[in-house]
Design an enzyme around this catalytic site. Structure first.
Site, PDB file in Angstrom:
ATOM      1  N   SER A  71       3.683  -1.506 -15.643  1.00  0.00           N
ATOM      2  CA  SER A  71       2.165  -1.422 -15.844  1.00  0.00           C
ATOM      3  C   SER A  71       2.457   0.222 -16.387  1.00  0.00           C
ATOM      4  O   SER A  71       1.669   0.275 -17.398  1.00  0.00           O
ATOM      5  CB  SER A  71       1.730  -0.742 -13.859  1.00  0.00           C
ATOM      6  OG  SER A  71       2.070   0.001 -13.196  1.00  0.00           O
ATOM      7  N   ARG A  72       3.851   0.415 -16.421  1.00  0.00           N
ATOM      8  CA  ARG A  72       3.212   2.204 -17.034  1.00  0.00           C
ATOM      9  C   ARG A  72       5.273   2.236 -17.855  1.00  0.00           C
ATOM     10  O   ARG A  72       6.160   1.561 -16.973  1.00  0.00           O
ATOM     11  CB  ARG A  72       3.494   3.111 -16.181  1.00  0.00           C
ATOM     12  CG  ARG A  72       4.159   3.774 -14.701  1.00  0.00           C
ATOM     13  CD  ARG A  72       3.697   4.640 -14.011  1.00  0.00           C
ATOM     14  NE  ARG A  72       4.056   4.506 -12.360  1.00  0.00           N
ATOM     15  CZ  ARG A  72       4.816   5.171 -12.015  1.00  0.00           C
ATOM     16  NH1 ARG A  72       5.884   5.842 -13.054  1.00  0.00           N
ATOM     17  NH2 ARG A  72       5.050   4.861 -10.673  1.00  0.00           N
ATOM     18  N   ASP A  82       6.345  -4.740  -3.391  1.00  0.00           N
ATOM     19  CA  ASP A  82       7.633  -3.891  -3.694  1.00  0.00           C
ATOM     20  C   ASP A  82       8.734  -4.270  -3.503  1.00  0.00           C
ATOM     21  O   ASP A  82       9.085  -5.766  -2.409  1.00  0.00           O
ATOM     22  CB  ASP A  82       7.157  -3.475  -2.103  1.00  0.00           C
ATOM     23  CG  ASP A  82       8.347  -2.468  -1.899  1.00  0.00           C
ATOM     24  OD1 ASP A  82       9.430  -2.227  -2.642  1.00  0.00           O
ATOM     25  OD2 ASP A  82       8.167  -1.708  -1.542  1.00  0.00           O
ATOM     26  N   VAL A  83       9.237  -4.706  -4.309  1.00  0.00           N
ATOM     27  CA  VAL A  83      10.516  -5.788  -4.894  1.00  0.00           C
ATOM     28  C   VAL A  83      11.284  -5.479  -4.081  1.00  0.00           C
ATOM     29  O   VAL A  83      12.261  -6.326  -4.141  1.00  0.00           O
ATOM     30  CB  VAL A  83      11.565  -5.289  -6.487  1.00  0.00           C
ATOM     31  CG1 VAL A  83       9.817  -5.242  -7.778  1.00  0.00           C
ATOM     32  CG2 VAL A  83      12.359  -3.710  -7.337  1.00  0.00           C
ATOM     33  N   TYR A 104      22.257   7.101  -8.609  1.00  0.00           N
ATOM     34  CA  TYR A 104      21.423   6.126  -9.274  1.00  0.00           C
ATOM     35  C   TYR A 104      22.264   5.907 -10.082  1.00  0.00           C
ATOM     36  O   TYR A 104      22.288   3.763 -10.476  1.00  0.00           O
ATOM     37  CB  TYR A 104      20.578   7.034 -10.145  1.00  0.00           C
ATOM     38  CG  TYR A 104      20.058   6.611 -11.083  1.00  0.00           C
ATOM     39  CD1 TYR A 104      18.606   5.564 -11.377  1.00  0.00           C
ATOM     40  CD2 TYR A 104      20.385   6.689 -12.364  1.00  0.00           C
ATOM     41  CE1 TYR A 104      18.160   5.063 -12.206  1.00  0.00           C
ATOM     42  CE2 TYR A 104      19.709   6.279 -13.855  1.00  0.00           C
ATOM     43  CZ  TYR A 104      18.418   5.259 -13.739  1.00  0.00           C
ATOM     44  OH  TYR A 104      17.839   5.212 -15.090  1.00  0.00           O
ATOM     45  N   SER A 118      20.749   1.509 -18.003  1.00  0.00           N
ATOM     46  CA  SER A 118      21.265   2.751 -18.089  1.00  0.00           C
ATOM     47  C   SER A 118      22.606   2.285 -18.822  1.00  0.00           C
ATOM     48  O   SER A 118      23.318   1.914 -18.208  1.00  0.00           O
ATOM     49  CB  SER A 118      20.837   3.406 -16.888  1.00  0.00           C
ATOM     50  OG  SER A 118      21.009   4.967 -17.562  1.00  0.00           O
ATOM     51  N   ASN A 127      12.712  -4.821 -13.859  1.00  0.00           N
ATOM     52  CA  ASN A 127      12.531  -2.809 -15.030  1.00  0.00           C
ATOM     53  C   ASN A 127      12.712  -2.242 -13.976  1.00  0.00           C
ATOM     54  O   ASN A 127      12.442  -0.672 -14.062  1.00  0.00           O
ATOM     55  CB  ASN A 127      11.373  -3.425 -15.843  1.00  0.00           C
ATOM     56  CG  ASN A 127      11.113  -1.498 -16.486  1.00  0.00           C
ATOM     57  OD1 ASN A 127      11.417  -1.247 -17.029  1.00  0.00           O
ATOM     58  ND2 ASN A 127       9.712  -1.158 -15.746  1.00  0.00           N
ATOM     59  N   GLY A 132       7.425  -4.038 -12.175  1.00  0.00           N
ATOM     60  CA  GLY A 132       7.323  -1.683 -12.732  1.00  0.00           C
ATOM     61  C   GLY A 132       6.699  -2.356 -14.180  1.00  0.00           C
ATOM     62  O   GLY A 132       6.768  -1.247 -15.092  1.00  0.00           O
TER      63      GLY A 132
HETATM   64  N1  LIG Z   1      13.337   6.937 -18.693  1.00  0.00           N
HETATM   65  C1  LIG Z   1      14.696   6.449 -18.732  1.00  0.00           C
HETATM   66  O1  LIG Z   1      14.973   7.953 -19.464  1.00  0.00           O
HETATM   67  C2  LIG Z   1      15.028   5.679 -18.329  1.00  0.00           C
HETATM   68  C3  LIG Z   1      16.560   5.871 -19.122  1.00  0.00           C
HETATM   69  C4  LIG Z   1      17.435   4.297 -18.161  1.00  0.00           C
HETATM   70  C5  LIG Z   1      16.993   3.958 -16.800  1.00  0.00           C
HETATM   71  N2  LIG Z   1      15.754   3.641 -16.822  1.00  0.00           N
HETATM   72  C6  LIG Z   1      15.178   2.855 -16.111  1.00  0.00           C
HETATM   73  O2  LIG Z   1      13.752   1.799 -16.480  1.00  0.00           O
HETATM   74  C7  LIG Z   1      13.260   1.839 -16.064  1.00  0.00           C
HETATM   75  C8  LIG Z   1      12.295   1.881 -15.903  1.00  0.00           C
HETATM   76  O3  LIG Z   1      12.042   3.400 -15.702  1.00  0.00           O
HETATM   77  P1  LIG Z   1      10.625   4.446 -16.156  1.00  0.00           P
HETATM   78  O4  LIG Z   1      11.071   5.544 -17.114  1.00  0.00           O
HETATM   79  O5  LIG Z   1       9.502   3.351 -17.263  1.00  0.00           O
HETATM   80  O6  LIG Z   1      10.121   4.640 -14.971  1.00  0.00           O
HETATM   81  P2  LIG Z   1       8.767   5.439 -14.475  1.00  0.00           P
HETATM   82  O7  LIG Z   1       7.308   5.651 -15.667  1.00  0.00           O
HETATM   83  O8  LIG Z   1       9.053   5.805 -13.023  1.00  0.00           O
HETATM   84  O9  LIG Z   1       8.292   3.050 -13.612  1.00  0.00           O
HETATM   85  C9  LIG Z   1       8.996   2.576 -12.680  1.00  0.00           C
HETATM   86  C10 LIG Z   1       8.272   1.716 -12.508  1.00  0.00           C
HETATM   87  O10 LIG Z   1       9.031   1.174 -10.887  1.00  0.00           O
HETATM   88  C11 LIG Z   1       7.797   0.302 -10.457  1.00  0.00           C
HETATM   89  N3  LIG Z   1       8.582   0.385  -8.838  1.00  0.00           N
HETATM   90  C12 LIG Z   1       9.278   1.496  -8.628  1.00  0.00           C
HETATM   91  N4  LIG Z   1       9.349   1.702  -7.211  1.00  0.00           N
HETATM   92  C13 LIG Z   1       9.135  -0.071  -7.416  1.00  0.00           C
HETATM   93  C14 LIG Z   1       8.938  -1.226  -5.701  1.00  0.00           C
HETATM   94  N5  LIG Z   1       9.655  -0.922  -4.806  1.00  0.00           N
HETATM   95  N6  LIG Z   1       8.531  -2.480  -6.683  1.00  0.00           N
HETATM   96  C15 LIG Z   1       8.036  -2.874  -7.844  1.00  0.00           C
HETATM   97  N7  LIG Z   1       8.101  -1.692  -8.597  1.00  0.00           N
HETATM   98  C16 LIG Z   1       8.420  -0.522  -8.196  1.00  0.00           C
HETATM   99  C17 LIG Z   1       6.905   1.489 -10.550  1.00  0.00           C
HETATM  100  O11 LIG Z   1       5.858   0.867 -10.527  1.00  0.00           O
HETATM  101  P3  LIG Z   1       4.683   1.442  -9.552  1.00  0.00           P
HETATM  102  O12 LIG Z   1       3.463   2.168 -11.326  1.00  0.00           O
HETATM  103  O13 LIG Z   1       3.310   0.561  -9.356  1.00  0.00           O
HETATM  104  O14 LIG Z   1       4.509   2.265  -9.039  1.00  0.00           O
HETATM  105  C18 LIG Z   1       7.301   2.375 -12.663  1.00  0.00           C
HETATM  106  O15 LIG Z   1       5.878   0.829 -13.408  1.00  0.00           O
HETATM  107  C19 LIG Z   1      13.776   2.144 -14.807  1.00  0.00           C
HETATM  108  O16 LIG Z   1      15.288   0.756 -13.834  1.00  0.00           O
HETATM  109  C20 LIG Z   1      14.563   3.087 -14.449  1.00  0.00           C
HETATM  110  O17 LIG Z   1      16.203   2.984 -14.014  1.00  0.00           O
HETATM  111  C21 LIG Z   1      14.795   4.509 -17.360  1.00  0.00           C
END
Ligand SMILES: NC(=O)c1ccc[n+]([C@@H]2O[C@H](COP(=O)([O-])OP(=O)(O)OC[C@H]3O[C@@H](n4cnc5c(N)ncnc54)[C@H](OP(=O)(O)O)[C@@H]3O)[C@@H](O)[C@H]2O)c1
Length: 261
Positions: free
Chosen positions: A14-15, A63-64, A155, A142, A89, A12
């Site tokens: 790319s963003r 897809d992981v 989650y 998290s 991630n 994950g």
């Molecule tokens: N943002 C927060 O507040 C927060 C807080 C605590 C923890 N986190 C954790 O941080 C991590 C990243 O989250 P984020 O906030 O950056 O969210 P995000 O912007 O929605 O990014 C999610 C990432 O996961 C990838 N992904 C989703 N399903 C997947 C799959 N089946 N196989 C491979 N890749 C997959 C997506 O890939 P695509 O771009 O290709 O769809 C995307 O790059 C997550 O584990 C989340 O639980 C986030």
């Protein structure tokens, strides 16, 4: 440059937080494999930004939650070059009260977050053990690995499960000089919470009031934590968690001074 000649895979990547981690690792000279699942254009854009930082980088779709896709991705990578660092991630969240959790939602979150982390973690660890050069494995969890948020129970369960996955791996892989740790991230504005932020005006400000450091985290905060856990600076750290959450875990609801205020 902490990571010259090293290669890292970020799932994950790319963003959002994954992109932030890729960027900080690349700033330290790490070559990057950016895993993605849904948006190849965004992955291409991230890769081109990483290349602009002076490292080698490419994107791979997988897809992981699908073991065959993960195995194929890791085989493709290791046929080209070794992997020194893995950052697990990729993750998703569904917001719903406990009594309304559907089996589809349970499966989706468990399959991507927990099984996905296991799939990639095991396959990359097998490669690292075979290579006999050690390695660094980081899981982005998290602060919900410790305490649940309302309407984010499933989650939180997956993140807590990843914490134990990391500890189990750390225990069994220590003899192979593979360190396994988690980053317990706090709130960061990304696509994962965009809808909630739009749906509940004032959410960002309300959270700022209960985070002791009084701000949301940034993807750079998470990237810098990943740099530490991926580098030799953390060689004596394994089975551990780095909390990067602005102190939210130490707020017991008494942030005001109850004696003076
Ligand atoms: N943002 C927060 O507040 C927060 C807080 C605590 C923890 N986190 C954790 O941080 C991590 C990243 O989250 P984020 O906030 O950056 O969210 P995000 O912007 O929605 O990014 C999610 C990432 O996961 C990838 N992904 C989703 N399903 C997947 C799959 N089946 N196989 C491979 N890749 C997959 C997506 O890939 P695509 O771009 O290709 O769809 C995307 O790059 C997550 O584990 C989340 O639980 C986030």
């Amino acid at each position: 440059m902490k990571f010259k000649q090293k290669w890292a895979l970020v799932t994950g990547g790319s963003r959002g937080i994954g992109r932030g981690i890729c960027t900080e690792l690349a700033r330290q000279g790490c070559n990057m494999v950016v895993n993605y699942v849904s948006d190849s254009n965004r992955a291409k854009k991230t890769v081109s930004e990483l290349v602009d930082l002076g490292v080698e980088a490419y994107a791979l779709k997988a897809d992981v939650s699908h073991r065959a896709q993960v195995d194929a991705m890791v085989s493709k990578i290791t046929a080209r070059h070794p992997l020194d660092i893995l950052v697990n991630n990729a993750g998703v969240v569904q917001f719903e009260p406990f009594l309304e959790v559907s089996m589809e939602s349970w499966d989706l979150q468990c399959n991507i977050n927990l099984k996905g982390a296991f799939n990639v973690g095991q396959e990359v660890a097998r490669h690292m053990v075979k290579r006999k050069q050690g390695g660094k494995i980081i899981f982005v969890t998290s602060f919900n690995q410790e305490v649940p948020n309302g309407s984010q129970g499933v989650y939180s369960i997956t993140k807590s499960g990843i914490k134990m996955l990391a500890k189990s791996m750390a225990l069994e892989l220590a003899a192979h000089k593979i360190n396994v740790n988690t980053i317990a991230a706090g709130a960061v504005v990304t696509d994962i919470n965009k809808e909630q932020i739009e749906q509940f005006p004032g959410l960002v400000e309300r959270l700022e009031k209960i985070i002791p450091l009084q701000r949301w985290g940034t993807v750079e905060d998470m990237g810098k934590a990943a740099v530490y856990l991926a580098s030799p600076d953390s060689d004596y750290v394994t089975g551990s968690t780095l909390f990067v959450e602005g102190g939210i875990m130490i707020n017991n609801g008494m942030m005001i001074n109850i004696v003076q205020d």
